[in-house]
Design an enzyme around this catalytic site. Structure first.
Site, short mmCIF file in Angstrom:
data_model
loop_
_atom_site.label_atom_id
_atom_site.label_comp_id
_atom_site.label_asym_id
_atom_site.label_seq_id
_atom_site.Cartn_x
_atom_site.Cartn_y
_atom_site.Cartn_z
N GLU A 94 0.85 -1.18 0.00
CA GLU A 94 0.00 0.00 0.00
C GLU A 94 0.89 1.25 0.00
O GLU A 94 1.86 1.32 0.75
CB GLU A 94 -0.86 -0.03 1.26
CG GLU A 94 -1.66 1.23 1.52
CD GLU A 94 -2.25 1.24 2.92
OE1 GLU A 94 -3.07 2.15 3.18
OE2 GLU A 94 -1.90 0.37 3.75
N ASP A 196 13.41 -2.68 14.16
CA ASP A 196 14.40 -1.82 13.49
C ASP A 196 13.88 -0.39 13.49
O ASP A 196 13.82 0.28 12.46
CB ASP A 196 14.65 -2.31 12.06
CG ASP A 196 15.90 -1.67 11.44
OD1 ASP A 196 16.70 -1.07 12.18
OD2 ASP A 196 16.06 -1.77 10.21
#
Length: 292
Positions: A94, A196
């Site tokens: 998306e 992360d």
């Protein structure tokens, strides 16, 4: 069939609606992948590409995004499809247009991260391995957090660095020996983690909702996400005020666990970028050893 035609076909098949590229522009995709925004005049998608053998990396990323989409206060891009041709692997996501962060959006990001960390598992790790940057990240499940951090995070990094940086490996062996003392009494829940979370992997959409992406998902100590946000910057005081207000820091975080968890990323950066990070990692390890 060209690679772009294959990507068109994959998007069409995944969405059940024909897609034909009439606009293609390069996007920032980090140091690892090439990235493009593809449009057909009505819809746009974010596409990352790499070598064909990196398909597993993209499949793990897609699975991680699905896992993160359990959160309700954060926006996480929906993975559309992952596939590969003879020339490249790709992931289609998306497309989320990003805006400049505001104080309000950083507050909402802190609140959303606290909510994400409230999603817990019974053991640390995940049901699949993935990557931290381009490097493998091992997520074998462990009931004990100290064992997980030693075996799945520090030891694998030190082993990988040993041929080029034997002094790092030598200091690392000393650190591993005192790790049970450093984490003595620390029994965190296995929280759902981004894995992360540096400043380049979070933003704000055009409605002011915080967005997180490019994860290295696993379940573990929530403080690991917080430690990384403090390593490379990019998160405002509003973010920390909201997060720690919702879930206060535990004793020992700032002195012991923050540098210990940041060490993992310094070692990963040493593998990617070389000696400066290796020297920084050695300093952190010796400071921790002295504390133990």
């Amino acid at each position: 069939m060209s690679d772009w035609a294959a990507i068109e076909h994959a998007i069409s098949a995944a969405t059940g609606r024909a897609f034909s590229i009439d606009d293609r522009r390069a996007a920032l995709g980090g140091d690892i992948n090439e990235a493009h925004i593809l449009g057909d005049g009505e819809r746009r998608f974010f596409v990352k590409t790499n070598r064909p053998e990196r398909r597993d990396m993209f499949e793990a990323e897609a699975a991680g995004l699905v896992e993160l989409r359990q959160a309700t206060l954060l926006r996480v891009p929906e993975p559309i499809t992952v596939d590969a041709t003879g020339e490249l692997a790709f992931i289609v996501l998306e497309y989320v247009p990003l805006a400049r962060p505001t104080r309000e959006s950083m507050t909402r990001l802190g609140e959303g991260l606290a909510e994400l960390h409230g999603i817990v598992a019974t053991r640390h790790g995940w049901d699949r391995d993935n990557t931290l940057g381009p490097n493998p990240q091992h997520n074998a499940r462990h009931a004990d957090w100290t064992e997980f951090w030693r075996e799945n995070r520090l030891a694998v990094m030190l082993d990988a660095l040993a041929p080029d940086y034997p002094d790092v490996a030598r200091d690392g062996d000393r650190l591993l020996a005192v790790l049970p003392d450093l984490l003595s009494g620390h029994k965190p829940e296995a929280s759902l983690l981004h894995g992360d979370l540096w400043g380049g992997n979070a933003g704000m959409d055009e409605d002011g909702r915080p967005v997180i992406y490019d994860p290295a998902v696993y379940y573990g100590d929530r403080e690991t996400d917080l430690a990384l946000t403090e390593l490379f910057g990019g998160f405002s005081p509003d973010f920390y005020e909201a997060y720690w207000g919702a879930w206060p820091a535990a004793a020992g975080y700032r002195e012991i666990r923050r540098p210990l968890y940041q060490l993992h990323h310094l070692l990963n950066h040493a593998r990617l970028f070389g000696g400066g990070y290796a020297a920084q990692a050695r300093r952190v390890m010796n400071q921790l050893i002295a504390r133990a």
